[in-house]
Write a protein that holds these residues in place. Structure first.
Motif, mmCIF file in Angstrom:
data_model
loop_
_atom_site.group_PDB
_atom_site.id
_atom_site.type_symbol
_atom_site.label_atom_id
_atom_site.label_comp_id
_atom_site.label_asym_id
_atom_site.label_seq_id
_atom_site.Cartn_x
_atom_site.Cartn_y
_atom_site.Cartn_z
ATOM 1 N N PRO A 177 12.742 26.750 72.855
ATOM 2 C CA PRO A 177 14.129 26.294 72.719
ATOM 3 C C PRO A 177 14.521 25.418 73.888
ATOM 4 C CG PRO A 177 13.957 28.630 72.202
ATOM 5 C CD PRO A 177 12.626 28.223 72.748
ATOM 6 N N ALA A 178 15.101 24.265 73.590
ATOM 7 C CA ALA A 178 15.355 23.276 74.633
ATOM 8 C C ALA A 178 16.824 22.939 74.798
ATOM 9 C CB ALA A 178 14.576 21.990 74.317
ATOM 10 N N GLY A 179 17.693 23.459 73.948
ATOM 11 C CA GLY A 179 19.090 23.069 74.011
ATOM 12 C C GLY A 179 19.275 21.684 73.417
ATOM 13 N N SER A 180 20.519 21.328 73.132
ATOM 14 C CA SER A 180 20.778 20.020 72.530
ATOM 15 C C SER A 180 20.356 18.889 73.454
ATOM 16 C CB SER A 180 22.259 19.883 72.178
ATOM 17 O OG SER A 180 23.078 20.096 73.316
ATOM 18 N N ASP A 181 20.473 19.088 74.777
ATOM 19 C CA ASP A 181 20.065 18.040 75.711
ATOM 20 C C ASP A 181 18.558 17.816 75.643
ATOM 21 O OD1 ASP A 181 19.960 20.685 76.766
ATOM 22 O OD2 ASP A 181 19.559 19.878 78.760
ATOM 23 N N GLY A 182 17.790 18.907 75.567
ATOM 24 C CA GLY A 182 16.342 18.767 75.471
ATOM 25 C C GLY A 182 15.909 18.148 74.160
ATOM 26 N N ARG A 183 16.595 18.496 73.072
ATOM 27 C CA ARG A 183 16.234 17.922 71.772
ATOM 28 C C ARG A 183 16.532 16.426 71.738
ATOM 29 N NH1 ARG A 183 18.273 23.092 70.326
ATOM 30 N NH2 ARG A 183 20.389 22.336 69.924
ATOM 31 N N ARG A 184 17.685 16.022 72.270
ATOM 32 C CA ARG A 184 18.011 14.588 72.297
ATOM 33 C C ARG A 184 17.033 13.827 73.193
ATOM 34 N NH1 ARG A 184 23.702 16.569 73.222
ATOM 35 N NH2 ARG A 184 24.721 16.590 71.179
ATOM 36 N N THR A 185 16.731 14.388 74.347
ATOM 37 C CA THR A 185 15.819 13.715 75.271
ATOM 38 C C THR A 185 14.438 13.556 74.652
ATOM 39 O OG1 THR A 185 17.016 14.590 77.181
ATOM 40 C CG2 THR A 185 14.764 13.845 77.549
ATOM 41 N N ALA A 186 13.950 14.625 73.999
ATOM 42 C CA ALA A 186 12.632 14.557 73.369
ATOM 43 C C ALA A 186 12.611 13.505 72.267
ATOM 44 C CB ALA A 186 12.257 15.924 72.802
ATOM 45 N N GLY A 187 13.683 13.395 71.506
ATOM 46 C CA GLY A 187 13.738 12.383 70.458
ATOM 47 C C GLY A 187 13.757 10.981 71.020
ATOM 48 N N ALA A 188 14.540 10.765 72.069
ATOM 49 C CA ALA A 188 14.623 9.437 72.674
ATOM 50 C C ALA A 188 13.285 9.021 73.279
ATOM 51 C CB ALA A 188 15.718 9.419 73.738
ATOM 52 N N GLU A 189 12.537 9.977 73.833
ATOM 53 C CA GLU A 189 11.231 9.657 74.426
ATOM 54 C C GLU A 189 10.228 9.188 73.379
ATOM 55 O OE1 GLU A 189 11.391 12.835 78.174
ATOM 56 O OE2 GLU A 189 10.265 13.304 76.338
ATOM 57 N N ARG A 190 10.422 9.593 72.139
ATOM 58 C CA ARG A 190 9.488 9.223 71.080
ATOM 59 C C ARG A 190 9.967 8.028 70.260
ATOM 60 N NH1 ARG A 190 9.166 14.412 72.390
ATOM 61 N NH2 ARG A 190 7.226 15.609 72.074
ATOM 62 N N ALA A 191 11.127 7.514 70.579
ATOM 63 C CA ALA A 191 11.696 6.411 69.811
ATOM 64 C C ALA A 191 10.966 5.108 70.116
ATOM 65 C CB ALA A 191 13.179 6.268 70.128
ATOM 66 N N GLU A 249 14.046 4.186 61.961
ATOM 67 C CA GLU A 249 13.233 5.395 62.008
ATOM 68 C C GLU A 249 14.159 6.547 62.361
ATOM 69 O OE1 GLU A 249 10.271 5.345 65.065
ATOM 70 O OE2 GLU A 249 11.707 5.026 66.702
ATOM 71 N N ILE A 250 13.899 7.697 61.764
ATOM 72 C CA ILE A 250 14.684 8.902 62.043
ATOM 73 C C ILE A 250 13.769 9.898 62.727
ATOM 74 C CG2 ILE A 250 16.094 10.741 61.065
ATOM 75 C CD1 ILE A 250 16.535 8.958 58.627
ATOM 76 N N ILE A 251 14.176 10.357 63.883
ATOM 77 C CA ILE A 251 13.388 11.320 64.640
ATOM 78 C C ILE A 251 14.180 12.621 64.689
ATOM 79 C CG2 ILE A 251 12.210 11.805 66.813
ATOM 80 C CD1 ILE A 251 12.316 8.751 67.328
ATOM 81 N N GLY A 252 13.760 13.586 63.885
ATOM 82 C CA GLY A 252 14.392 14.893 63.908
ATOM 83 C C GLY A 252 13.645 15.795 64.867
ATOM 84 N N VAL A 253 14.380 16.445 65.760
ATOM 85 C CA VAL A 253 13.753 17.281 66.784
ATOM 86 C C VAL A 253 14.234 18.719 66.624
ATOM 87 C CG1 VAL A 253 13.360 17.613 69.243
ATOM 88 C CG2 VAL A 253 13.718 15.301 68.340
ATOM 89 N N ALA A 254 13.303 19.598 66.273
ATOM 90 C CA ALA A 254 13.609 21.015 66.079
ATOM 91 C C ALA A 254 12.934 21.837 67.173
ATOM 92 C CB ALA A 254 13.127 21.475 64.704
ATOM 93 N N ASP A 255 13.553 22.959 67.486
ATOM 94 C CA ASP A 255 12.964 23.821 68.519
ATOM 95 C C ASP A 255 13.043 25.291 68.111
ATOM 96 O OD1 ASP A 255 15.670 24.079 68.770
ATOM 97 O OD2 ASP A 255 15.740 23.925 70.949
ATOM 98 N N GLY A 256 12.660 25.545 66.861
ATOM 99 C CA GLY A 256 12.538 26.926 66.416
ATOM 100 C C GLY A 256 13.815 27.568 65.951
ATOM 101 N N SER A 296 16.521 3.341 66.078
ATOM 102 C CA SER A 296 15.935 4.687 66.101
ATOM 103 C C SER A 296 17.082 5.685 66.120
ATOM 104 C CB SER A 296 15.062 4.884 67.347
ATOM 105 O OG SER A 296 13.917 4.068 67.309
ATOM 106 N N ILE A 297 17.094 6.580 65.142
ATOM 107 C CA ILE A 297 18.183 7.551 65.020
ATOM 108 C C ILE A 297 17.628 8.932 65.333
ATOM 109 C CG2 ILE A 297 19.918 8.526 63.475
ATOM 110 C CD1 ILE A 297 19.764 5.894 61.895
ATOM 111 N N VAL A 298 18.133 9.541 66.395
ATOM 112 C CA VAL A 298 17.669 10.843 66.855
ATOM 113 C C VAL A 298 18.625 11.909 66.336
ATOM 114 C CG1 VAL A 298 17.195 12.289 68.873
ATOM 115 C CG2 VAL A 298 16.604 9.845 68.903
ATOM 116 N N VAL A 299 18.065 12.927 65.675
ATOM 117 C CA VAL A 299 18.872 14.009 65.094
ATOM 118 C C VAL A 299 18.381 15.338 65.654
ATOM 119 C CG1 VAL A 299 19.674 15.116 62.987
ATOM 120 C CG2 VAL A 299 19.160 12.660 62.980
ATOM 121 N N PRO A 300 19.153 16.006 66.528
ATOM 122 C CA PRO A 300 18.775 17.349 66.970
ATOM 123 C C PRO A 300 18.910 18.321 65.807
ATOM 124 C CG PRO A 300 20.483 16.373 68.380
ATOM 125 C CD PRO A 300 20.399 15.542 67.153
#
Length: 748
Positions: free
Chosen positions: A67-81, A33-40, A5-9
């Motif tokens: 807006p979640a910051g890079s930490d929030g985007r990475r965490t959100a992606g990992a939770e969905r992996a 799987e690629i999980i791209g996480v955007a926050d506006g 699982s590849i997480v991309v902020p």
């Protein structure tokens, strides 16, 4: 369940995200799987993510409400992996070819370790990839042994980032150290996972290309702003989280030494509350220093004792050194300023002391060659909608003679030129203004550009020496930093401009103002243009408009035009337009051939033509608005692509890439025009996809959007009329037929 699982902020990566994701999707190893996480992100990165996800089921787009910051985007992606392993990839980086297969193979041979460290190469903002220190360390370690950080403390020398490792997902979910906020918030996560891992494996080959981005003040994400004092707190949180773990005792000393060294380096970034920072670091030392720990000897020991709370003599010395460095920089800057003041006309400096004129706009096009292109379209619309804003064109002496009557203008270097450049509020051009132009507070620079890019532009040219010859990149970026607004004809252009010209400029997707005349043209106007060129009502007009070659000095015609004219017959007229970098086509007088290189309006030539033949010129994107046949004549595509670099494969034949028939020789070009291929249903389908990709914003109101937003201050752009709601464009011979059928005195 995928293997990886590849997480991309996704935030602020409009110009690089496509290449990043395509570097993953093009890998030979596809169990991902690629999980791209955007926050506006305001640059439209999230929309680009959606576009790519719609085309490939392996890409999943996640949009966060806030807006979640890079930490929030990475965490959100990992939770969905759902994969066995997590990889984190920055939207500005790329995976190297074959990387995922190497990673998957190493995970298998290592029997699924907790953490796999792999190498990377560094690509400077401008330059070629270089080996990293991390890669050298991993190479020395080899790829045979499993270990822990306690066994190999030198692994702390591997860059503490999240994108150079694969982490087993169940190990990640049981971890004690989350991502921290800030631009280096993955450091604590990287150190924490490495310190607690029971098994660590190494892959001493480069898998990621770490691409450094240009630092642009004001472009940083507010959620990423972390003060140096917060870094001390992050290290405290890290040590608190690790204290109760089984392997902490074995890594305590080297981890503490790394933290001390980093906090010492961070001191240079402290601009205020320095004493408070020193006290915070001293408290960290007292609380987390290992029992019996002795800092390294020599100067390093002095610095560590300083940070531990010693007297401030050394601190004063460091302050003095920093003050001297700042003074040297200021002196150098002052010297440059004094030189500039001597070189620039005194008159210009004096005029800059006067207030700006809010009703004065400066226009230029093609390095002062005259009145044309996007700036001309905006100028005419401004005269209609914002008549209080007076427009002045900057043109050369030669071009001044060809200006329409009544157009106000100045010649570079004249007395009035300096006054206009000093006091104008608006600067509108399709190329950069000269380096000597000083941007004052309150002035607004609009870069309209002059074509949808097929070829690589801006800083991307650094990789192509032939394209970069004579280009001074620092000067280029200085000019780019003056831009306030950059116009885009389509989303593809926005991606290209974001990558080519990294800056704080706002990208406006307005469509191209110069294309308004193509979309709005009436049959009567088309017929009038053809008549002015001497094209008969029943003649087929073919416009041949090749681009220039960076690796060639002059114009080289790659077609036997005389033969083409003979073969196509008297009912076909060939209009030849050489690139404006050349004085003309150099053609003699041939029957059936018209040299229109000196014609003042490319738009009029497009309106007159039944078909366009071009190679790699941006005119194809404009002409596609007319929904008329396009033939790409590309005899040297491989050379052009290698020497100049391109944004996409024009000859792929895929819908959206190729606008019509493709020829590679004179014989092939003659054939497509004699057997009907030029206007076939298959090529009409390709043209429709090309128009959908590149012409969706050109609804005939682009210039109005710019004038209303920039000159009249309207915040929201006019909505774009959907393509299905627009009227049909005028066809040349249809226009001629309607003209001839109309009763005398009737307006068509």
């Amino acid at each position: 369940m995928p293997r990886l699982s590849i997480v991309v902020p996704v935030r602020g990566v409009r110009g690089s995200l496509r290449e990043c994701l395509e570097s993953v999707l093009a890998q030979s190893f596809a169990d991902v799987e690629i999980i791209g996480v955007a926050d506006g992100s305001p640059d439209g990165s999230g929309q680009l993510l959606d576009e790519i996800a719609a085309r490939d089921p392996r890409v999943r787009a996640v949009h966060l409400a806030e807006p979640a910051g890079s930490d929030g985007r990475r965490t959100a992606g990992a939770e969905r992996a759902t994969g066995d392993y997590l990889l984190f990839l920055e939207g500005s980086h790329v995976l190297l070819p074959g990387a995922l297969q190497l990673i998957a193979d190493r995970l298998e041979t290592a029997k699924d370790p907790d953490v796999l460290l792999f190498g990377h190469v560094r690509r400077p903002f401008r330059g070629l990839p270089l080996p990293s220190r991390s890669l050298r360390l991993l190479t020395e370690m080899g790829d045979t042994d499993l270990c822990t950080l306690a066994d190999r403390p030198e692994l702390l020398g591997v860059a503490a980032v999240c994108w150079n490792r694969a982490v087993r997902r169940d190990f990640h979910e049981s971890g004690q150290v989350p991502f921290a906020p800030g631009p280096y918030g993955d450091r604590m996560y990287a150190l924490g996972t490495l310190a607690t891992a029971e098994t660590v494996a190494a892959l001493p080959v480069p898998c990621v290309e770490h691409r450094r981005r240009r630092y642009v003040p004001g472009l940083d994400d507010p959620a990423e702003r972390v003060a140096p004092h917060d870094v001390v707190e992050q290290f405290c949180d890290l040590f608190d989280a690790l204290r109760g773990t089984p392997r902490f005792a074995g890594v305590h000393a080297p981890l503490f030494q790394l933290a001390s060294h980093h906090l010492l380096e961070t001191y240079a970034e402290v601009s205020r509350r320095r004493r408070a920072y020193v006290r915070a670091v001293a408290a960290f030392h007292r609380q987390y220093r290992p029992r019996g720990y002795r800092p390294p000897g020599g100067l390093a020991s002095l610095r560590l004792r300083l940070l531990a709370g010693g007297r401030t003599a050394a601190l004063r010395g460091l302050d003095a050194a920093l003050t001297v460095r700042r003074g040297l920089r200021a002196a150098a800057s002052g010297a440059r300023s004094r030189l500039a003041r001597r070189v620039l006309p005194v008159l210009y400096r004096l005029h800059r002391l006067r207030p700006l004129d809010p009703r004065l706009a400066v226009y230029s096009a093609y390095w002062n060659r005259g009145m044309s292109c996007n700036p001309a379209a905006i100028y005419h619309k401004a005269a209609e909608l914002a008549p209080d804003v007076h427009g002045v064109w900057v043109v050369s002496k030669k071009a001044a003679a060809s200006l329409p009557p009544g157009v106000d203008h100045v010649v570079p270097g004249s007395r009035r030129y300096w006054a206009v450049m000093a006091r104008a509020t608006y600067f509108i051009s399709n190329v950069n203004f000269p380096n000597h132009v000083v941007k004052r507070r309150g002035q607004i620079h609009v870069m309209t550009h002059h074509g949808t890019p097929l070829k690589v532009m801006g800083v991307g040219q650094y990789q192509y020496p032939a394209a970069a010859q004579g280009l001074n990149f620092p000067d280029l970026l200085h000019r780019v930093d003056r831009w306030d607004v950059s116009l885009s004809a389509n989303p593809h252009s926005t991606e290209a401009w974001t990558s080519a010209y990294p800056s704080a400029v706002r990208h406006l997707e307005t469509g191209y103002p110069r294309n308004d005349v193509l979309v709005n043209a009436t049959p009567e106007q088309v017929a009038a243009v053809r008549a002015s060129l001497g094209i008969g009502p029943e003649q087929r007009a073919v416009l041949y408009a090749p681009t220039f070659r960076d690796h060639e000095r002059g114009y080289t015609c790659r077609l036997d035009l005389a033969r083409i004219a003979r073969e196509l017959g008297e009912d076909t007229v060939l209009m030849i337009r050489a690139h404006y970098f050349h004085d003309g086509s150099g053609l003699g007088a041939y029957s059936g051939i018209m040299d229109v290189s000196g014609h003042p309006s490319t738009e009029e030539l497009c309106l007159a033509a039944d078909a366009l033949v071009t190679d790699y010129s941006s005119v194809m994107f404009d002409y596609a608005n007319l929904d008329r046949p396009i033939v790409v004549h590309a005899p040297d595509w491989e050379i052009y692509r290698a020497v100049r670099g391109v944004c996409f494969d024009l000859l792929s034949g895929a819908p959206g890439d190729t606008p019509g028939a493709v020829t590679r020789s004179t014989d092939e070009l003659i054939r497509v025009f004699t057997d009907g291929t030029w206007n076939s249903a298959a090529n009409a389908g390709l043209r429709a996809a090309f128009r959908a990709r590149f012409c969706a914003l050109d609804d005939g109101r682009a210039a109005e959007r710019v004038v209303r937003h920039v000159l009249l201050g309207e915040r929201e752009l006019l909505p774009v009329t959907p393509p299905e709601e627009r009227g049909a464009v005028a066809l040349p011979r249809q226009a001629a037929a309607e003209q001839s059928e109309a009763p005398a005195g009737t307006a068509v």
